[in-house]
Design an enzyme around this catalytic site. Structure first.
Site, PDB file in Angstrom:
ATOM      1  N   ASP A 148       0.858  -1.182   0.000  1.00 49.62           N
ATOM      2  CA  ASP A 148       0.000   0.000   0.000  1.00 49.62           C
ATOM      3  C   ASP A 148       0.894   1.232   0.000  1.00 49.62           C
ATOM      4  O   ASP A 148       1.986   1.206   0.582  1.00 49.62           O
ATOM      5  CB  ASP A 148      -0.912   0.013   1.228  1.00 49.62           C
ATOM      6  CG  ASP A 148      -2.038  -1.016   1.137  1.00 49.62           C
ATOM      7  OD1 ASP A 148      -2.426  -1.376   0.010  1.00 49.62           O
ATOM      8  OD2 ASP A 148      -2.518  -1.462   2.198  1.00 49.62           O
ATOM      9  N   ASP A 167      -6.952  -1.239  -4.706  1.00 49.37           N
ATOM     10  CA  ASP A 167      -8.055  -0.929  -3.798  1.00 49.37           C
ATOM     11  C   ASP A 167      -9.000   0.093  -4.417  1.00 49.37           C
ATOM     12  O   ASP A 167     -10.232  -0.043  -4.352  1.00 49.37           O
ATOM     13  CB  ASP A 167      -7.526  -0.370  -2.473  1.00 49.37           C
ATOM     14  CG  ASP A 167      -6.651  -1.351  -1.718  1.00 49.37           C
ATOM     15  OD1 ASP A 167      -6.852  -2.571  -1.883  1.00 49.37           O
ATOM     16  OD2 ASP A 167      -5.764  -0.895  -0.966  1.00 49.37           O
TER      17      ASP A 167
END
Length: 197
Positions: A148, A167
């Site tokens: 991330d 995401d």
């Protein structure tokens, strides 16, 4: 009545539809597999390339402030699902992601709606992006931690959890799917008939 009179009457008499007269159905909409595949590949490539760049440039680097502090670029690893939920269930999330990919691919054959093709393409591309991390990244196959790197309004994710392009693709695809479902639009592009009052 002569033969000529009978022929003339037959020409003048209108053709009547009977129960056995075949009615031509509206032509089926073309399949949207090309749109679906293009969107999925674009989302997957954007995710994979961005993660490779982040690992190469930000792994041992301080967070990078951009857009006047609205967005920070920061390297993190997430063993859980979205928002770091369920950090101890990495293998379960791998299996769930694989199941989602299989279901979407199965439904793809029915796609005749451009909007649904975009929606499911985004979800598939995002799911494959994070699934790739789960399978190929450390610590082990099926238990890999997802990369991330996007944090908004803070450099540590305390305002909004740190996320990635995969995401974002899944969320945007899911929101579009919800809108289409609420409007009653089917995978084949059929819309609900409005009742006449």
């Amino acid at each position: 009545m002569t033969a000529a009179d009978a022929e003339s009457a037959a020409r003048e008499e209108p053709v009547r539809m009977t129960a056995t007269t075949p009615v031509q159905a509206a032509p089926a909409r073309p399949r949207r597999l090309g749109v679906f595949a293009a969107v999925a590949v674009a989302a997957l490539l954007a995710d994979v390339l961005s993660k490779a760049l982040v690992v190469a440039k930000l792994k041992n680097h301080a967070p990078v402030r951009t857009l006047d502090g609205v967005v920070y670029l920061v390297y993190t690893r997430n063993s859980g699902a979205a928002f770091s939920v369920g950090a101890g269930a990495t293998l379960l999330f791998t299996l769930v992601a694989a199941g989602i990919v299989a279901v979407i691919i199965r439904f793809a054959a029915k796609l005749r709606s451009v909007a649904w093709a975009i929606s499911l393409g985004l979800i598939l591309g995002g799911a494959l992006g994070n699934l790739g991390d789960r399978i190929f990244r450390a610590p082990s196959v099926g238990r890999g931690h997802v990369v991330d790197w996007i944090s908004v309004f803070a450099d540590d994710g305390h305002v909004w959890p740190i996320f990635n392009i995969a995401d974002s693709a899944v969320v945007c695809g899911a929101v579009l799917a919800a809108i289409l479902a609420i409007r009653g639009i089917e995978l084949d592009g059929a819309r609900p008939r409005r009742s006449r009052s």
